[in-house]
Design an enzyme around this catalytic site. Structure first.
Site, short mmCIF file in Angstrom:
data_model
loop_
_atom_site.label_atom_id
_atom_site.label_comp_id
_atom_site.label_asym_id
_atom_site.label_seq_id
_atom_site.Cartn_x
_atom_site.Cartn_y
_atom_site.Cartn_z
N GLY A 129 27.06 44.71 29.39
CA GLY A 129 27.96 43.58 29.23
C GLY A 129 27.59 42.45 30.16
N GLY A 154 29.63 39.27 32.68
CA GLY A 154 30.85 38.69 33.21
C GLY A 154 30.53 37.52 34.13
N GLY A 155 31.57 37.06 34.87
CA GLY A 155 31.37 35.96 35.79
C GLY A 155 30.39 36.30 36.90
N VAL A 168 25.54 43.36 33.47
CA VAL A 168 25.78 44.75 33.85
C VAL A 168 24.88 45.64 32.99
CG1 VAL A 168 27.48 46.59 34.11
CG2 VAL A 168 28.18 44.20 34.40
N LYS A 179 25.58 46.17 38.42
CA LYS A 179 26.02 44.78 38.30
C LYS A 179 25.00 43.91 39.04
CE LYS A 179 30.35 43.79 38.87
NZ LYS A 179 31.71 43.68 39.43
N ASP A 217 43.03 40.16 39.77
CA ASP A 217 42.39 40.00 38.46
C ASP A 217 42.53 41.27 37.63
OD1 ASP A 217 41.19 38.38 36.60
OD2 ASP A 217 39.15 38.87 37.20
#
Length: 350
Positions: A41, A43-44, A48, A62, A159
């Site tokens: 995936g 993300g910000g 990953v 990550k 978050d």
């Protein structure tokens, strides 16, 4: 502020207790040179990848995006916190890699990915029966309870959302991503920040309006998540699709079944449905003082004989004035990330 202890000697690697300090080549080999097939995936933080270490252990890597200045701060925060937070309902940080411009975090691999993968998918949502959803709700509540009351720090995650809830092989939840978390002193009640962080739909009103946050920030986010798990609906539009007010009206009229995800069998649920909706509505109250603590939330979820207080109208309901609505929409219409937690530690490259 608690310090992250480290032992460093000029020219030697940084040492963190209980963490593997991997070289870039080791991580490169584990991910098959960061192959597209290994990508889990994005993300910000960055990309990953799934990997396998030399001992055969599967991991999630990550990899910090080099173009992200905010990501570098999140990296510091995540190592400083995640390395010292140990709970069955928190994703476990296994190691890190700092080499040149490369910064990577190595986590335990979660084979069932994140909660949003199932909850908001028209097909996969059927795999989340009521029993599994109860397990996820109670597991997340225990993870938050640990962060707020029982860990060595008092931690505000800031978050909490479906995509940050990872699921293990048994579909048990683990809270992940501590990049924008804050440490509270034990005697602190609330604090103030100049930067609004978090994710649209999960951020409480006092934080948007005044930059004030407390342990009740995560309580609000948990309430949103709880109502999402029951309904199977995401927060895509603040006023048309936001589910807390609808939940309140249906709960008040003793019509909770109409709020429940259509993939769930009514016959399989118990009185827990109404009770869980009531707890969720309590968590998203407008005033943070009216929300229960995570200790109270955990007790109400687990103890079916405990009396649950009657909630008032939830935050961001249709009777709010237009000025408040406009202010919230303009400040939180997109995900905004910023690492504000100051630590007394530094990550030193090899």
């Amino acid at each position: 502020m608690p310090r992250v202890r480290r032992e460093t000697t000029s020219g030697k690697r940084v040492v963190y207790p209980n963490l593997q300090d991997l070289t870039f080549n080791e991580v490169k080999a584990a991910t098959d040179n960061f192959a597209c097939e290994s990508k889990l995936g994005e993300g910000g933080f960055g990309l990953v990848y799934k990997g396998k270490l030399g001992d055969g252990q599967e991991v999630a890597v990550k990899r910090l995006s080099r173009s992200s200045k905010q990501g570098a701060e999140e990296f510091k925060n995540e190592v400083a916190l995640a390395a010292r937070l140990q709970h069955v309902n928190l994703a476990k940080l296994l190691g890190f890699c700092i080499e040149g411009e490369e910064k990577m975090l190595i986590y335990e691999y979660m084979p069932n990915k994140s909660l949003d993968t199932y909850l908001f998918d028209p097909v996969k949502r059927w795999l989340l029966d009521w029993e599994k959803r109860v397990q996820i709700i109670e597991g997340v509540s225990q993870g938050l309870l640990y962060l707020q009351e029982y860990s060595i720090y008092t931690v505000i995650h800031r978050d909490l959302k479906a995509s940050n809830i990872l699921l293990d092989i048994y579909m048990k939840p683990k809270i992940s991503d501590f990049g924008i978390a804050r440490i509270f002193q034990r005697d602190e009640i609330e604090a103030n920040t100049q930067k609004i962080v978090g994710t649209y739909g999960y951020v409480p009103p006092e934080y948007v309006k005044r930059g004030m946050y407390s342990k009740k920030y995560d309580v609000f986010s948990f309430g949103v998540l709880l109502l999402q798990i029951i309904s199977g609906k995401k927060t895509s539009n603040l006023y048309d699709d936001y589910k807390s007010y609808q939940a309140y009206e249906l709960w008040r009229n003793d019509n909770c079944e109409n709020f429940m995800d259509s993939s769930l069998d009514n016959a399989s649920t118990t009185c827990k449905l109404k009770r869980y909706m009531q707890v969720g509505i309590l968590c998203v109250q407008e005033r943070w003082e009216d929300r229960p603590s995570m200790l109270e939330v955990s007790s109400m979820l687990k103890n079916e004989t405990e009396i649950v207080p009657t909630p008032g109208t939830p935050a961001f309901s249709t009777n709010q004035d237009e000025e408040d609505k406009q202010k919230y929409s303009s400040s939180s219409h997109a995900e905004v990330y910023s690492a504000n937690m100051e630590t007394n530690s530094e990550l030193i490259p090899r």
